[in-house]
Write a protein that holds these residues in place. Structure first.
Motif, PDB file in Angstrom:
ATOM      1  N   PRO A 329      15.565 114.552 -47.151  1.00 36.27           N
ATOM      2  CA  PRO A 329      16.726 114.526 -46.240  1.00 36.27           C
ATOM      3  C   PRO A 329      17.687 113.378 -46.522  1.00 36.27           C
ATOM      4  O   PRO A 329      18.903 113.558 -46.443  1.00 36.27           O
ATOM      5  CB  PRO A 329      16.085 114.396 -44.858  1.00 36.27           C
ATOM      6  N   GLN A 330      17.156 112.194 -46.860  1.00 37.15           N
ATOM      7  CA  GLN A 330      18.043 111.059 -47.103  1.00 37.15           C
ATOM      8  C   GLN A 330      18.889 111.285 -48.354  1.00 37.15           C
ATOM      9  O   GLN A 330      20.095 111.019 -48.351  1.00 37.15           O
ATOM     10  CB  GLN A 330      17.242 109.772 -47.252  1.00 37.15           C
ATOM     11  N   THR A 331      18.254 111.803 -49.419  1.00 34.00           N
ATOM     12  CA  THR A 331      19.000 112.094 -50.649  1.00 34.00           C
ATOM     13  C   THR A 331      20.052 113.155 -50.393  1.00 34.00           C
ATOM     14  O   THR A 331      21.212 113.033 -50.823  1.00 34.00           O
ATOM     15  CB  THR A 331      18.040 112.558 -51.757  1.00 34.00           C
ATOM     16  N   VAL A 332      19.669 114.217 -49.694  1.00 36.45           N
ATOM     17  CA  VAL A 332      20.611 115.296 -49.390  1.00 36.45           C
ATOM     18  C   VAL A 332      21.749 114.773 -48.506  1.00 36.45           C
ATOM     19  O   VAL A 332      22.914 115.154 -48.686  1.00 36.45           O
ATOM     20  CB  VAL A 332      19.879 116.467 -48.715  1.00 36.45           C
ATOM     21  N   GLY A 333      21.425 113.893 -47.557  1.00 39.90           N
ATOM     22  CA  GLY A 333      22.463 113.311 -46.703  1.00 39.90           C
ATOM     23  C   GLY A 333      23.475 112.512 -47.511  1.00 39.90           C
ATOM     24  O   GLY A 333      24.687 112.583 -47.256  1.00 39.90           O
ATOM     25  N   ASN A 334      22.991 111.737 -48.499  1.00 44.82           N
ATOM     26  CA  ASN A 334      23.897 110.971 -49.353  1.00 44.82           C
ATOM     27  C   ASN A 334      24.788 111.892 -50.179  1.00 44.82           C
ATOM     28  O   ASN A 334      25.982 111.622 -50.373  1.00 44.82           O
ATOM     29  CB  ASN A 334      23.093 110.054 -50.285  1.00 44.82           C
ATOM     30  N   ILE A 335      24.207 112.990 -50.668  1.00 43.57           N
ATOM     31  CA  ILE A 335      24.993 113.954 -51.446  1.00 43.57           C
ATOM     32  C   ILE A 335      26.060 114.599 -50.569  1.00 43.57           C
ATOM     33  O   ILE A 335      27.204 114.797 -50.990  1.00 43.57           O
ATOM     34  CB  ILE A 335      24.067 115.017 -52.067  1.00 43.57           C
ATOM     35  N   LEU A 336      25.705 114.914 -49.324  1.00 49.01           N
ATOM     36  CA  LEU A 336      26.672 115.556 -48.418  1.00 49.01           C
ATOM     37  C   LEU A 336      27.827 114.620 -48.071  1.00 49.01           C
ATOM     38  O   LEU A 336      28.940 115.081 -47.797  1.00 49.01           O
ATOM     39  CB  LEU A 336      25.973 116.034 -47.151  1.00 49.01           C
ATOM     40  N   GLN A 337      27.589 113.318 -48.057  1.00 49.47           N
ATOM     41  CA  GLN A 337      28.690 112.383 -47.837  1.00 49.47           C
ATOM     42  C   GLN A 337      29.729 112.517 -48.948  1.00 49.47           C
ATOM     43  O   GLN A 337      30.943 112.465 -48.708  1.00 49.47           O
ATOM     44  CB  GLN A 337      28.161 110.944 -47.782  1.00 49.47           C
ATOM     45  N   LYS A 338      29.258 112.707 -50.183  1.00 45.33           N
ATOM     46  CA  LYS A 338      30.183 112.888 -51.301  1.00 45.33           C
ATOM     47  C   LYS A 338      30.876 114.245 -51.220  1.00 45.33           C
ATOM     48  O   LYS A 338      32.092 114.357 -51.430  1.00 45.33           O
ATOM     49  CB  LYS A 338      29.421 112.754 -52.621  1.00 45.33           C
ATOM     50  N   ILE A 339      30.109 115.295 -50.904  1.00 45.08           N
ATOM     51  CA  ILE A 339      30.685 116.642 -50.846  1.00 45.08           C
ATOM     52  C   ILE A 339      31.747 116.731 -49.768  1.00 45.08           C
ATOM     53  O   ILE A 339      32.853 117.245 -49.988  1.00 45.08           O
ATOM     54  CB  ILE A 339      29.571 117.684 -50.609  1.00 45.08           C
ATOM     55  N   LYS A 342      34.873 115.042 -50.916  1.00 45.70           N
ATOM     56  CA  LYS A 342      35.566 115.719 -52.014  1.00 45.70           C
ATOM     57  C   LYS A 342      36.377 116.916 -51.541  1.00 45.70           C
ATOM     58  O   LYS A 342      37.443 117.208 -52.092  1.00 45.70           O
ATOM     59  CB  LYS A 342      34.548 116.185 -53.065  1.00 45.70           C
ATOM     60  N   ILE A 343      35.877 117.638 -50.560  1.00 45.41           N
ATOM     61  CA  ILE A 343      36.544 118.887 -50.168  1.00 45.41           C
ATOM     62  C   ILE A 343      37.467 118.699 -48.961  1.00 45.41           C
ATOM     63  O   ILE A 343      37.897 119.673 -48.355  1.00 45.41           O
ATOM     64  CB  ILE A 343      35.511 119.996 -49.888  1.00 45.41           C
ATOM     65  N   GLY A 344      37.770 117.436 -48.635  1.00 41.51           N
ATOM     66  CA  GLY A 344      38.816 117.192 -47.650  1.00 41.51           C
ATOM     67  C   GLY A 344      38.384 116.598 -46.332  1.00 41.51           C
ATOM     68  O   GLY A 344      39.222 116.400 -45.444  1.00 41.51           O
ATOM     69  N   GLY A 345      37.099 116.285 -46.175  1.00 40.61           N
ATOM     70  CA  GLY A 345      36.619 115.732 -44.912  1.00 40.61           C
ATOM     71  C   GLY A 345      36.670 114.218 -44.881  1.00 40.61           C
ATOM     72  O   GLY A 345      37.008 113.554 -45.861  1.00 40.61           O
ATOM     73  N   THR A 346      36.328 113.657 -43.725  1.00 42.88           N
ATOM     74  CA  THR A 346      36.221 112.208 -43.543  1.00 42.88           C
ATOM     75  C   THR A 346      34.867 111.908 -42.929  1.00 42.88           C
ATOM     76  O   THR A 346      34.530 112.459 -41.874  1.00 42.88           O
ATOM     77  CB  THR A 346      37.335 111.677 -42.614  1.00 42.88           C
ATOM     78  N   ASN A 347      34.076 111.064 -43.568  1.00 43.34           N
ATOM     79  CA  ASN A 347      32.727 110.778 -43.085  1.00 43.34           C
ATOM     80  C   ASN A 347      32.741 109.870 -41.859  1.00 43.34           C
ATOM     81  O   ASN A 347      32.070 110.137 -40.865  1.00 43.34           O
ATOM     82  CB  ASN A 347      31.895 110.140 -44.199  1.00 43.34           C
ATOM     83  N   ASN A 348      33.474 108.781 -41.938  1.00 41.93           N
ATOM     84  CA  ASN A 348      33.550 107.833 -40.825  1.00 41.93           C
ATOM     85  C   ASN A 348      34.823 107.024 -40.951  1.00 41.93           C
ATOM     86  O   ASN A 348      35.470 107.002 -42.007  1.00 41.93           O
ATOM     87  CB  ASN A 348      32.328 106.908 -40.803  1.00 41.93           C
ATOM     88  N   ILE A 349      35.193 106.361 -39.881  1.00 38.19           N
ATOM     89  CA  ILE A 349      36.355 105.474 -39.893  1.00 38.19           C
ATOM     90  C   ILE A 349      35.923 104.099 -39.406  1.00 38.19           C
ATOM     91  O   ILE A 349      34.853 103.945 -38.806  1.00 38.19           O
ATOM     92  CB  ILE A 349      37.496 106.005 -38.990  1.00 38.19           C
TER      93      ILE A 349
END
Length: 642
Positions: A329-339, A342-349
């Motif tokens: 889950p931690q690895t997948v979570g880190n990958i999803l932050q990049k995805i 890349k496709i137009g989202g914002t993870n945090n401010i």
């Protein structure tokens, strides 16, 4: 620290570099991409030979495309292969007929040596850029905790015995045997904002995002997953389990991810055909292509990025095979932050950044880098990048890339000559995104030394102002131009070890020093904005060359520190502001696409690119290179390099 090559057989070096864990046998042959990668590593190294009594040394020029069994030449009117020649002349039986030969200098003599008879000579300094694995090994070997590093420095100072040095005495110098004591202050970390107005409070530069959703999650409706390793290494059930984990963790982060519309195994030479297939089946409406790469992916990675992103504007995410199973889950979570980024989202401010008075009116944050080729990369160009914020939170950035023109000398221009055009395009993209003109410009410049400050300031700031004026008569937003440096030898230690916040004993994240060790003339300061993971932290040094915004020092410190908390790849503050990091990533990505060109590497370090229509000395012209490294026009608005 400097890395040196280990004295070893070239075959052993090849096995290690290409990560051939099973070793090689007599029938082993190299793929073209592996041969090119190995050639890049061996180029200009000195090797000795084992088939002669006198171990003569040679300098590697390149590797032959032909193998030992394919190369032949005339000996006394008789055609003879390399293997036959070695058997007849040296009574040496070659074991690997399908491997290439080393072409050694002088090149015009066409002297070829089989890889298996060559040994790397000891004591050679590594002048090329280290690979990620080599860099990690170097850091592990040289990293010292702060108290150990301080002890080593103090011990070395005592060994110098400056008090007994006759030259020091003659000039009337006195060298203090203790480090200078300076006063600093610790900035408050900003609250990190997520969706639904939830926040996380960083502690020592790190925060926990569990139970929180991305500030702006993006949904993935149509995507494909491509597997480059064979089914024996990358099994279908493992891929399915990974996809399920990706969907689950994505849901936890607020992303809705559908099942992949295409799951396909392919070879490296099938990338273009599969891209066409994906575009045809999706009607051009594809959100993401996820690629699982083999252990040694040096050849396929730039090809994927070029075909999908540069040419067809399709976002991609690559992952090494080792991360496939079991899906964590931690690895997948880190990958999803990049995805998501890349496709137009914002993870945090950085939620508190909106409280800075400067952000009450539209402001654009820019980062710029001028990346030169490493020694040993030959006649390759410098690449420049400017990134600019595209939202009010300074979390999303657009990119402009350029190839740096050079004058044919062995030195590289440290000025970004196209800075005016790059900034102009960035300002246009900002207006198209935010629908309002920025009233202030904050510009972070990376890659400068102190001796270059004045020249760069005079040229680049002037070009930025010209770019603004060209957009609209009277448009002259005030500029704050800040140089960010990490190439220095200053280290900060806690006078009281109990003040250290992280496990390594470094000074706390947010520590600012703006006196005693700073310039008495310039406006500069040191900021340690990150938590130390290993070794001793190196604080970033900031020098303000122009400040038309007349920012109070504390406001600049706070804004810079807050920008270190919006880096999209991780849930921790980083050592320099996010736009500076992003500009570096953009130049590194662009440099990946230079592999398709053949450059003249005759001098081993020079870099010349022709600015005319014809070809420059030993390489493609600048227009060719710029077309190859530039992303698709629509990709420029994406953070594709994350």
């Amino acid at each position: 620290h400097t890395a040196f090559y280990q004295a070893q057989a070239v075959l052993d070096f090849m096995v290690g570099h290409l990560d051939l864990r099973q070793g090689i046998n007599a029938n082993y042959s190299l793929r073209d991409s592996d041969r090119a990668s190995l050639e890049k590593q061996l180029k200009f190294l000195k090797v000795s030979v084992v088939h002669q009594a006198h171990k003569r040394q040679y300098r590697v020029e390149k590797l032959t495309k032909e193998t030992v069994s394919q190369l032949s030449f005339d000996v006394d009117g008789q055609r003879m292969s390399i293997s036959q020649y070695f058997k007849k002349q040296y009574n040496y039986t070659l074991k690997y007929p399908n491997l290439p030969c080393v072409w050694v200098s002088p090149r015009e003599k066409k002297t070829y040596l089989p890889l298996e008879v060559c040994h790397i000579v000891e004591g050679q300094r590594c002048v090329r850029k280290l690979t990620p694995n080599e860099t990690s090994s170097m850091i592990r070997a040289t990293a010292k905790k702060p108290h150990i590093r301080k002890q080593c420095t103090d011990t070395q100072l005592q060994k110098m015995e400056y008090a007994k040095d006759p030259f020091v005495k003659q000039f009337g110098f006195q060298v203090d045997q203790s480090m200078v004591q300076v006063k600093g202050k610790i900035l408050d970390a900003p609250k990190v904002g997520y969706a639904n107005q939830s926040t996380a409070q960083p502690n020592a530069g790190v925060w926990d995002n569990r139970g929180k959703q991305f500030f702006k999650p993006v949904h993935i409706k149509n995507w494909a997953i491509l597997m480059f390793p064979g089914q024996n290494q990358c099994q279908t059930n493992d891929v399915k389990a990974f996809c399920e984990m990706l969907i689950k963790v994505g849901r936890d982060n607020g992303m809705q991810i559908a099942q992949p519309s295409l799951v396909k195994y392919l070879r490296e030479n099938e990338v273009e055909n599969v891209c066409r297939e994906i575009l045809q089946k999706s009607g051009g409406n594809i959100d993401l292509v996820y690629c699982i790469l083999p252990r040694n992916s040096a050849g396929v990675y730039p090809r994927i990025k070029n075909v999908f992103e540069n040419v067809n504007c399709i976002s991609t995410q690559c992952m090494e095979l080792k991360n496939l199973k079991p899906p964590k889950p931690q690895t997948v979570g880190n990958i999803l932050q990049k995805i998501n980024t890349k496709i137009g989202g914002t993870n945090n401010i950085a939620a508190d950044m909106m409280n800075i008075p400067l952000f009450k009116r539209p402001v654009i944050i820019m980062g710029a880098d001028n990346s030169h080729p490493a020694q040993g990369e030959g006649n390759r160009p410098s690449i420049t990048a400017v990134v600019g914020s595209m939202d009010r939170h300074a979390c999303r950035y657009g990119t402009q890339i350029s190839v740096q023109k050079t004058d044919g000398k062995k030195t590289h221009s440290y000025i970004i000559e196209d800075i005016g055009k790059l900034v102009k395009n960035t300002l246009i993209k900002f207006y198209q995104s935010v629908k309002i003109k920025p009233e202030r410009i904050i510009f972070y410049r990376d890659g400068l030394s102190e001796g270059q400050y004045h020249h760069v300031m005079m040229y680049e700031v002037s070009e930025i102002k010209k770019a603004c004026a060209s957009l609209e008569v009277g448009y002259n937003p005030p500029i704050t131009y800040v140089v960010c440096q990490k190439r220095h030898h200053t280290r900060l230690y806690c006078a009281n070890p109990r003040d250290a916040q992280d496990r390594s004993g470094n000074v706390p994240a947010g520590t600012v020093v703006d006196r005693d060790i700073t310039s008495p003339v310039n406006f500069d300061f040191y900021l340690n904005s990150h938590q130390g993971i290993q070794g001793t932290n190196k604080p970033a040094k900031y020098t303000v060359l122009v400040d038309e915004n007349k920012m109070p020092a504390d406001m600049l410190y706070t804004m810079t520190y807050h920008l270190c908390h919006v880096y999209a790849r991780c849930t921790r503050s980083v050592s320099v502001p996010a736009p500076v990091y992003y500009a570096r990533l953009a130049t590194e990505r662009a440099r990946e696409h230079l592999g398709k060109f053949v450059f003249d590497d005759s001098d081993g370090a020079s870099s010349t690119v022709s600015g005319g229509a014809g070809r420059g000395r030993g390489g493609p012209n600048i227009e060719e290179v710029l077309r190859a490294i530039s992303p698709h026009d629509n990709t420029k608005n994406k953070m594709y390099w994350v």
